[in-house]
Structures are given as structure tokens and as C-alpha cells.
Design a protein around this motif. Structure first.
Motif, short mmCIF file in Angstrom:
data_model
loop_
_atom_site.label_atom_id
_atom_site.label_comp_id
_atom_site.label_asym_id
_atom_site.label_seq_id
_atom_site.Cartn_x
_atom_site.Cartn_y
_atom_site.Cartn_z
N LYS A 141 0.82 -1.21 0.00
CA LYS A 141 0.00 0.00 0.00
C LYS A 141 0.86 1.26 0.00
N ASP A 142 1.90 1.29 0.81
CA ASP A 142 2.79 2.45 0.84
C ASP A 142 3.41 2.69 -0.53
N ASN A 143 3.89 1.61 -1.14
CA ASN A 143 4.50 1.75 -2.47
C ASN A 143 3.51 2.20 -3.52
N ARG A 144 2.29 1.69 -3.47
CA ARG A 144 1.30 2.09 -4.48
C ARG A 144 0.88 3.55 -4.31
N TRP A 145 0.83 4.05 -3.08
CA TRP A 145 0.56 5.48 -2.87
C TRP A 145 1.67 6.32 -3.49
N ARG A 146 2.91 5.91 -3.26
CA ARG A 146 4.03 6.64 -3.85
C ARG A 146 4.00 6.57 -5.38
N GLN A 147 3.70 5.39 -5.92
CA GLN A 147 3.63 5.24 -7.37
C GLN A 147 2.49 6.07 -7.95
N ALA A 148 1.37 6.13 -7.25
CA ALA A 148 0.25 6.94 -7.73
C ALA A 148 0.66 8.41 -7.80
N ARG A 149 1.34 8.89 -6.78
CA ARG A 149 1.77 10.29 -6.80
C ARG A 149 2.74 10.55 -7.96
N LEU A 150 3.60 9.58 -8.27
CA LEU A 150 4.52 9.74 -9.40
C LEU A 150 3.77 9.76 -10.73
N VAL A 151 2.81 8.86 -10.88
CA VAL A 151 2.04 8.78 -12.13
C VAL A 151 1.24 10.07 -12.33
N LEU A 152 0.79 10.67 -11.25
CA LEU A 152 -0.05 11.86 -11.35
C LEU A 152 0.73 13.14 -11.61
N GLN A 153 2.05 13.08 -11.55
CA GLN A 153 2.86 14.24 -11.88
C GLN A 153 3.09 14.26 -13.39
N PRO A 154 2.65 15.30 -14.06
CA PRO A 154 2.88 15.36 -15.51
C PRO A 154 4.38 15.34 -15.83
N LYS A 155 4.74 14.54 -16.82
CA LYS A 155 6.15 14.45 -17.22
C LYS A 155 6.59 15.66 -18.03
N TYR A 156 5.63 16.33 -18.64
CA TYR A 156 5.92 17.50 -19.47
C TYR A 156 5.09 18.67 -18.98
N PRO A 157 5.42 19.24 -17.82
CA PRO A 157 4.57 20.30 -17.27
C PRO A 157 4.51 21.54 -18.15
N ASP A 158 5.53 21.77 -18.95
CA ASP A 158 5.52 22.95 -19.83
C ASP A 158 4.72 22.71 -21.10
#
Length: 109
Positions: free
Chosen positions: A19-36
Motif C-alpha cells: 500500500k505504501d509503495n502504491r501510494w508513492r507510485q500513484a503520486r509519481l504517475v499523477l505528476q505530468p512528465k511534461y509540465p511545460d
């Protein structure tokens, strides 16, 4: 892995780790890779989010002892809390009508 940890009497430890790892992975997936250039890559962004939740649904369906529907709901609530403001900002500042239509069509699917 769950079976092995279960045999060792460490199921709760594995559940917490998962569960801890999936929360961290979710936060990573939700960060846009190309914010600009989010709108140039929005489909990729949403495909990654969909893939993440497809995996969670599969885990939920195949090993109900590992996670619960409320855990997945919590992940989904967190995801919506990040996606909605991101889309609001990006769409507000978009000046390309074709790009807006693409986003609208994609979201309607």
C-alpha cells in the motif's frame, strides 16, 4: 509474494509495504512528465493513470486479501484531487481551439 509472506506470517507487513509503495507510485504517475507542454502529452498522461488503476483493479479482483475497495477508492480520490485542478489550469490557458476539442473528445471517451 502475498502467499510467501502469508506462509511466513508476515501478511500485514507485506500489505503495508504494498500500500505504501502504491501510494508513492500513484503520486509519481499523477505528476505530468511534461509540465511545460501538458496538452501536447495529455493522452499519454491519462493512459498512464488508466494503466495504474487497471493494475489496482486486477489486484483487487484477484487477491482481495491484499487491498480493499476502500483502498482503491482512496487512491482514486487522491487522483481526482490532482487531475481536476491540473486540467482546469491547462484548459483555461489553452488558446488552441483544436487542442481544446481534442481534450474534450478524449475526456468524453
Amino acid at each position: 509474494c502475498l502467499y510467501i509472506y502469508d506462509c511466513l506470517g508476515l501478511r500485514e507487513e507485506f500489505q503495508k509495504h504494498y500500500k505504501d509503495n502504491r501510494w508513492r507510485q500513484a503520486r509519481l504517475v499523477l505528476q505530468p512528465k511534461y509540465p511545460d507542454n501538458f496538452l501536447g502529452h495529455f493522452e499519454e498522461y491519462f493512459y498512464e493513470i488508466a494503466g495504474f488503476f487497471i493494475v489496482e483493479d486486477h489486484v483487487l479482483q484477484t487477491s482481495s486479501l491484499l487491498i480493499s475497495p476502500s483502498f482503491v477508492d482512496g487512491l482514486w480520490d487522491m487522483a481526482l484531487g490532482r487531475i481536476k485542478p491540473l486540467l482546469q489550469v491547462e484548459v483555461t490557458y489553452c488558446v488552441e481551439p483544436n487542442k481544446l476539442r481534442q481534450v474534450k473528445d478524449f475526456m468524453a471517451i
